[in-house]
Design an enzyme around this catalytic site. Structure first.
Site, PDB file in Angstrom:
ATOM      1  N   ILE A 126       0.400  -1.228   0.089  1.00 14.04           N
ATOM      2  CA  ILE A 126       0.132  -0.070  -0.317  1.00 14.04           C
ATOM      3  C   ILE A 126       0.638   1.677   0.252  1.00 14.04           C
ATOM      4  CG2 ILE A 126      -1.670  -0.974   1.226  1.00 14.04           C
ATOM      5  CD1 ILE A 126      -1.348   0.714   3.451  1.00 14.04           C
ATOM      6  N   ASP A 127       2.013   0.915   0.536  1.00 13.74           N
ATOM      7  CA  ASP A 127       2.839   1.780   0.568  1.00 13.74           C
ATOM      8  C   ASP A 127       3.739   2.374  -1.060  1.00 13.74           C
ATOM      9  OD1 ASP A 127       2.630   2.557   3.107  1.00 13.74           O
ATOM     10  OD2 ASP A 127       4.257   0.980   3.012  1.00 13.74           O
ATOM     11  N   GLY A 170       2.744   4.997   5.980  1.00 20.87           N
ATOM     12  CA  GLY A 170       3.929   5.229   4.848  1.00 20.87           C
ATOM     13  C   GLY A 170       4.738   5.076   5.933  1.00 20.87           C
ATOM     14  N   HIS A 272      -4.408  -0.240  10.673  1.00 22.67           N
ATOM     15  CA  HIS A 272      -4.789  -0.618   9.660  1.00 22.67           C
ATOM     16  C   HIS A 272      -6.193  -1.224   8.409  1.00 22.67           C
ATOM     17  CE1 HIS A 272      -1.443  -2.392  11.437  1.00 22.67           C
ATOM     18  NE2 HIS A 272      -1.437  -3.595  10.956  1.00 22.67           N
TER      19      HIS A 272
END
Length: 341
Positions: A126-127, A170, A272
């Site tokens: 997802i980063d 992040g 999350h």
């Protein structure tokens, strides 16, 4: 051909789409046998796997998480896997291994490849911080979740004349904060790539209130940190997987802003929730394309490489190139975001 597939590291939307794509391409087009190792590299080491046929992947395209389970592997166990790479090939009878994961998973994939395993990697995070690929699946979904959260928080912030500090994921790359902050029209964005000064945020809030805009939303990446000497904030310890545990910059910054401004500032830690739920259409398509190309690479014998998006094309790049350094937010992208605060 017998192909093994696994998902490792933190989960994200789109993993099941890759698994489904691998099975469809391998079984339908080549008549391959596909097995799925459970719980990432741990299943590879422990010999835990199950057959994956078309029925096993039916209906999983839009499902979040991973039907195979995921885990992080401690470094000692990774060394064990590398030392026994030849035995694993023989024991499982696999002709190719497709590990799906982020920077840590792909680093492990490179080590296993160097040890002799026929590996084709598929990047996910997802980063969006993996070098050599323009995008990773999971990122688009996470940005959408964070954007919607800030859209919703604006109304309650305005109703109560609050400052909302929204912390997103992040560690070392601020892509989620950058793009969700821009999309939501956040009034301040704090990234790991550029230390921030709380005084600048205080000035921004005061100027907004003076114009009658009596609320503000600040988006901060979990790895963002203040400029030296600008506020008290300590970094966390390193966990057993080599990841830094952060102390909660969102909460610390909200406290600091409230103290300096004399106005209510609320931290909101998305955590999350950014990893869960249904993947966006974009992530489903990208994940499906990555799975298709991973199977093609395996049949070409194009091992030691991973799928990557370059423009609109999916290409293969060396794993070594992909894990050399993280892809961080460049200065020009930060400047673009700042121009619309």
């Amino acid at each position: 051909m017998r192909i093994g597939v696994l998902t490792a590291g933190g989960d994200c939307p789109g993993l099941n789409a890759v698994i489904r794509s691998v099975v469809h391409r391998a079984v339908d087009n080549y008549g391959d046998e596909v097995i799925g190792f459970e719980d990432g590299y741990a299943g590879l080491l422990d010999g835990r796997y199950r057959a994956l046929d078309l029925n096993a992947v039916s209906g999983i395209l839009a499902r979040g998480g991973t039907i195979l389970g995921s885990s992080r592997l401690e470094r000692d166990r990774l060394r064990e896997a590398c030392e026994n790479a030849g035995d694993m090939i023989q024991n499982f009878g696999i002709d190719a291994l497709i590990p799906i994961g982020g920077e840590g998973t792909l680093t492990a994939a490179r080590m296993l490849s160097d040890a002799g395993l026929p590996v084709v990697g598929v990047p996910k995070t997802i980063d969006n911080d993996i070098s050599s690929t323009d995008r990773t699946f999971g990122f688009d979904t996470a940005v959408g979740v964070a954007t919607e959260a800030m859209d919703r928080l604006k109304t309650t912030a305005e109703s109560h004349q609050r400052v909302m500090v929204v912390e997103v994921m992040g560690r070392h790359a601020g892509w989620i904060a950058l793009e969700s902050g821009m999309a939501a029209g956040a009034h301040g964005i704090c990234l790991p790539e550029r230390p921030f000064d709380p005084a600048d945020l205080v000035k921004m809030v005061e100027e907004r209130f003076s114009r009658g805009k009596k609320f503000a939303v600040v988006c901060v990446a979990e790895g963002a940190h203040p400029a030296e000497g600008s506020m008290d904030y300590g970094k966390g310890a390193i966990d057993k997987f080599g990841h830094e545990r952060f102390q909660g910059i969102g909460t610390a910054l909200a406290f600091e802003l409230e103290r300096r401004l004399g106005k209510e500032a609320k931290p909101v830690i998305l955590g999350h929730v950014q990893r869960g739920g249904v993947p966006t259409a974009y992530d489903r398509v990208l994940a499906t394309r990555f799975g298709w190309h991973a199977v093609e690479a395996a049949h070409r014998g194009d091992f030691g490489r991973m799928t990557a998006l370059r423009g609109t094309d999916v290409v293969m790049v060396p794993l070594a190139e992909a894990v050399t350094e993280l892809k961080t937010v460049p200065k020009d992208r930060m400047d673009e975001a700042e121009s619309v605060f």
